[in-house]
Design a protein around this motif. Sequence first.
Motif, PDB file in Angstrom:
ATOM      1  N   GLY A 119     -39.312   9.151 -13.242  1.00  0.00           N
ATOM      2  CA  GLY A 119     -39.654  10.162 -12.246  1.00  0.00           C
ATOM      3  C   GLY A 119     -38.445  10.662 -11.470  1.00  0.00           C
ATOM      4  O   GLY A 119     -38.463  11.760 -10.900  1.00  0.00           O
ATOM      5  N   TRP A 120     -37.377   9.876 -11.472  1.00  0.00           N
ATOM      6  CA  TRP A 120     -36.216  10.236 -10.647  1.00  0.00           C
ATOM      7  C   TRP A 120     -35.469  11.477 -11.106  1.00  0.00           C
ATOM      8  O   TRP A 120     -35.003  12.254 -10.263  1.00  0.00           O
ATOM      9  CB  TRP A 120     -35.271   9.036 -10.507  1.00  0.00           C
ATOM     10  CG  TRP A 120     -35.856   8.062  -9.557  1.00  0.00           C
ATOM     11  CD1 TRP A 120     -36.509   6.913  -9.857  1.00  0.00           C
ATOM     12  CD2 TRP A 120     -35.928   8.193  -8.134  1.00  0.00           C
ATOM     13  NE1 TRP A 120     -36.983   6.302  -8.708  1.00  0.00           N
ATOM     14  CE2 TRP A 120     -36.637   7.075  -7.646  1.00  0.00           C
ATOM     15  CE3 TRP A 120     -35.465   9.147  -7.230  1.00  0.00           C
ATOM     16  CZ2 TRP A 120     -36.883   6.878  -6.293  1.00  0.00           C
ATOM     17  CZ3 TRP A 120     -35.715   8.954  -5.875  1.00  0.00           C
ATOM     18  CH2 TRP A 120     -36.419   7.842  -5.429  1.00  0.00           C
ATOM     19  N   VAL A 122     -36.760  14.136 -12.223  1.00  0.00           N
ATOM     20  CA  VAL A 122     -37.550  15.256 -11.669  1.00  0.00           C
ATOM     21  C   VAL A 122     -37.132  15.506 -10.222  1.00  0.00           C
ATOM     22  O   VAL A 122     -36.906  16.652  -9.807  1.00  0.00           O
ATOM     23  CB  VAL A 122     -39.065  14.930 -11.741  1.00  0.00           C
ATOM     24  CG1 VAL A 122     -39.878  16.054 -11.099  1.00  0.00           C
ATOM     25  CG2 VAL A 122     -39.496  14.705 -13.177  1.00  0.00           C
ATOM     26  N   LEU A 126     -35.043  18.915  -9.454  1.00  0.00           N
ATOM     27  CA  LEU A 126     -35.987  19.911  -8.961  1.00  0.00           C
ATOM     28  C   LEU A 126     -36.224  19.845  -7.462  1.00  0.00           C
ATOM     29  O   LEU A 126     -36.501  20.872  -6.835  1.00  0.00           O
ATOM     30  CB  LEU A 126     -37.339  19.750  -9.675  1.00  0.00           C
ATOM     31  CG  LEU A 126     -37.412  20.145 -11.148  1.00  0.00           C
ATOM     32  CD1 LEU A 126     -38.815  19.912 -11.670  1.00  0.00           C
ATOM     33  CD2 LEU A 126     -37.017  21.597 -11.346  1.00  0.00           C
ATOM     34  N   MET A 293     -44.639   9.089 -13.655  1.00  0.00           N
ATOM     35  CA  MET A 293     -43.465   9.958 -13.660  1.00  0.00           C
ATOM     36  C   MET A 293     -43.558  11.042 -12.577  1.00  0.00           C
ATOM     37  O   MET A 293     -42.648  11.189 -11.760  1.00  0.00           O
ATOM     38  CB  MET A 293     -43.296  10.602 -15.034  1.00  0.00           C
ATOM     39  CG  MET A 293     -42.019  11.411 -15.166  1.00  0.00           C
ATOM     40  SD  MET A 293     -41.618  11.820 -16.864  1.00  0.00           S
ATOM     41  CE  MET A 293     -42.707  13.195 -17.153  1.00  0.00           C
ATOM     42  N   PHE A 294     -44.656  11.778 -12.577  1.00  0.00           N
ATOM     43  CA  PHE A 294     -44.767  12.894 -11.630  1.00  0.00           C
ATOM     44  C   PHE A 294     -45.249  12.436 -10.248  1.00  0.00           C
ATOM     45  O   PHE A 294     -45.015  13.133  -9.256  1.00  0.00           O
ATOM     46  CB  PHE A 294     -45.688  13.975 -12.192  1.00  0.00           C
ATOM     47  CG  PHE A 294     -45.157  14.611 -13.454  1.00  0.00           C
ATOM     48  CD1 PHE A 294     -44.030  15.415 -13.413  1.00  0.00           C
ATOM     49  CD2 PHE A 294     -45.753  14.377 -14.676  1.00  0.00           C
ATOM     50  CE1 PHE A 294     -43.515  15.981 -14.563  1.00  0.00           C
ATOM     51  CE2 PHE A 294     -45.253  14.934 -15.830  1.00  0.00           C
ATOM     52  CZ  PHE A 294     -44.129  15.737 -15.780  1.00  0.00           C
ATOM     53  N   ALA A 297     -42.511  12.133  -7.600  1.00  0.00           N
ATOM     54  CA  ALA A 297     -42.105  13.355  -6.905  1.00  0.00           C
ATOM     55  C   ALA A 297     -43.163  13.847  -5.922  1.00  0.00           C
ATOM     56  O   ALA A 297     -42.981  14.906  -5.309  1.00  0.00           O
ATOM     57  CB  ALA A 297     -41.801  14.457  -7.926  1.00  0.00           C
ATOM     58  N   PHE A 470     -47.743  16.730  -5.863  1.00  0.00           N
ATOM     59  CA  PHE A 470     -46.701  17.261  -6.737  1.00  0.00           C
ATOM     60  C   PHE A 470     -46.990  18.692  -7.203  1.00  0.00           C
ATOM     61  O   PHE A 470     -46.099  19.550  -7.137  1.00  0.00           O
ATOM     62  CB  PHE A 470     -46.474  16.342  -7.945  1.00  0.00           C
ATOM     63  CG  PHE A 470     -45.523  16.903  -8.960  1.00  0.00           C
ATOM     64  CD1 PHE A 470     -44.174  17.057  -8.654  1.00  0.00           C
ATOM     65  CD2 PHE A 470     -45.964  17.311 -10.202  1.00  0.00           C
ATOM     66  CE1 PHE A 470     -43.287  17.597  -9.576  1.00  0.00           C
ATOM     67  CE2 PHE A 470     -45.091  17.855 -11.129  1.00  0.00           C
ATOM     68  CZ  PHE A 470     -43.749  17.995 -10.814  1.00  0.00           C
ATOM     69  N   PHE A 474     -44.391  21.627  -6.289  1.00  0.00           N
ATOM     70  CA  PHE A 474     -43.710  22.249  -7.427  1.00  0.00           C
ATOM     71  C   PHE A 474     -43.959  23.756  -7.459  1.00  0.00           C
ATOM     72  O   PHE A 474     -43.025  24.560  -7.558  1.00  0.00           O
ATOM     73  CB  PHE A 474     -44.215  21.594  -8.721  1.00  0.00           C
ATOM     74  CG  PHE A 474     -43.550  22.078  -9.971  1.00  0.00           C
ATOM     75  CD1 PHE A 474     -42.377  21.490 -10.419  1.00  0.00           C
ATOM     76  CD2 PHE A 474     -44.101  23.118 -10.709  1.00  0.00           C
ATOM     77  CE1 PHE A 474     -41.762  21.938 -11.583  1.00  0.00           C
ATOM     78  CE2 PHE A 474     -43.498  23.573 -11.865  1.00  0.00           C
ATOM     79  CZ  PHE A 474     -42.315  22.982 -12.309  1.00  0.00           C
TER      80      PHE A 474
END
Length: 577
Positions: A119-120, A122, A126, A293-294, A297, A470, A474
Amino acid sequence: MNRSNLKSFALAATLLLGTGAAMAAGGDVGQAEKQPTNWIAIGMFSAFVLLTLYITKWAAGRTKSASDFYTAGGGITGFQNGLAIAGDYMSAASFLGISAAVMATGYDGLIYSIGFLVGWPVITFLMAERLRNLGKFTFADVAGYRFQPGPIRAFAASGTLVVVAFYLIAQMVGAGQLIKLLFGLDYIVAVVIVGVLMMVYVLFGGMTATTWVQIIKAVMLLAGVTFMALMVLAQFGFSPEALFAKSVQVRSQIAANGGKSPEEAAAIGLSIMGPGGFVKDPISAISFGMALMFGTAGLPHILMRFFTVPDAKQARKSVFWATTWIGYFYLLIFIIGFGAITLVLTNPEFADTATGTIKGGGGAANMAAVLVAKSVGGNVFYGFISAVAFATILAVVAGLTLSGASAVSHDIYATLVKKGKADSASELKVSRITTVCLGVVAVLLGIAFEKQNIAFMVSLAFAVAASANFPVLFMSVLWKDCTTRGAVIGGFLGLVSSVVLTVVSPSVWEATLGYPKGSALFPYASPALFSMTIGFVGIWLFSLLDRSRNAQQERNAFPAQQVRSETGLGAAAASAH
């Protein structure tokens, strides 16, 4: 702040006296399998509590405004913040939960480490720089930069509080099991003690105290797991292959003890070196991976850390250092998990060697890493790791509580109720009231979810963050056609669907609520693949359908937001304000 300091000392003294009284009563309230009192461990544990209370006293003298309370006045360096983020991220789920998951499922337990780590990038590419340039105190400042403040902050506060609640459950369960093991206390008493201590740190020290507790704990934890992993490997001539071979042998023997044929026992032993022990089908694997993963963020207490540094360059440096330390940490946790199979499950003092289960009832498996420490380093190292594990939980719980308190006081009270006209003192007061309420909720949830694996409980928080926070963050930062209506409706769709699907999944519906096996309405462990899609599609669809005058103004404001987010022009002035 003198009166505040006196209050903090009085509360600390009361707490320590209460802890001592509870310890003295431990002989009456402990479980049948309680270990003898370990005074070395208790001494180290108490020394850490006293050290962190001193840090809280020092920080209280520096916490004079809302900016100091939420973001330490923006005066933390990139390296310090990277260590603090690593401290925040290397939570009870990472240290205790992943090692327990590796012990239980072998190779598959590594999915947590990989998912948490990937996840890092991202965040690096971003989010980090844009967060620092657009935000002030909370991620709602970023998401709502060009949107109507009322609806977007109502959503952001809701998303933050739900994620914080799920994440708090895991930390409180880990803390309760740890103190139960260390002091022989009743689990409920242990959870209450942690809840009270956490409230002391946040109420009086704010982000400054929380940051320094996280930094100290990160250094201690990295040193501890390094020593532990080396000592585990030393038992096998520093050969990972020998460690894995012994683990397979132990798992095969446990299966044979359970009545399996030699062929079946051998296959069960080998299964820990391949996938399928935890994630059983492709959809579960993809959904679980997306959540980890997401979700990174979208975690409010991680995003909040980027507002503690002075500029975007330091925000990027924070992520670099955090990723370095976290990656190193997860490599070692994998070794410690296999060490638990070979050293803990074969030791009659710690486990029922016939069935391969750690003594202590439901939830005791979460203590695998702590028992590995006792196996390789005796009582002294056991005491050190117990103190570090407690520090881990306390630091993360304080950070979580702070992000939840800021959502209520900054996003709801100051912005919605007071229309941006709240003074710093009243905002701080609301924040501290919220801290107490969150502390009570954390204790109650920690008691309700006592028997859950804590790494798994955190994965549910990640699923909610990936589905609600997220997508809004995003799309609001990177898509010019995103509007208030789209962000709020899509965000709430992601939030509600992720929570509902989590509740009706086997992990909560059957394991926690006690309904019969096979009765869960949603068959997969993680809802992220479905709920995250619902969130993104909702934002996209309702933004395109929004033809209001406000929507057109929001689209027109995107170029100015883009310049600010990518260059930082105007960020310094806004932070100063």
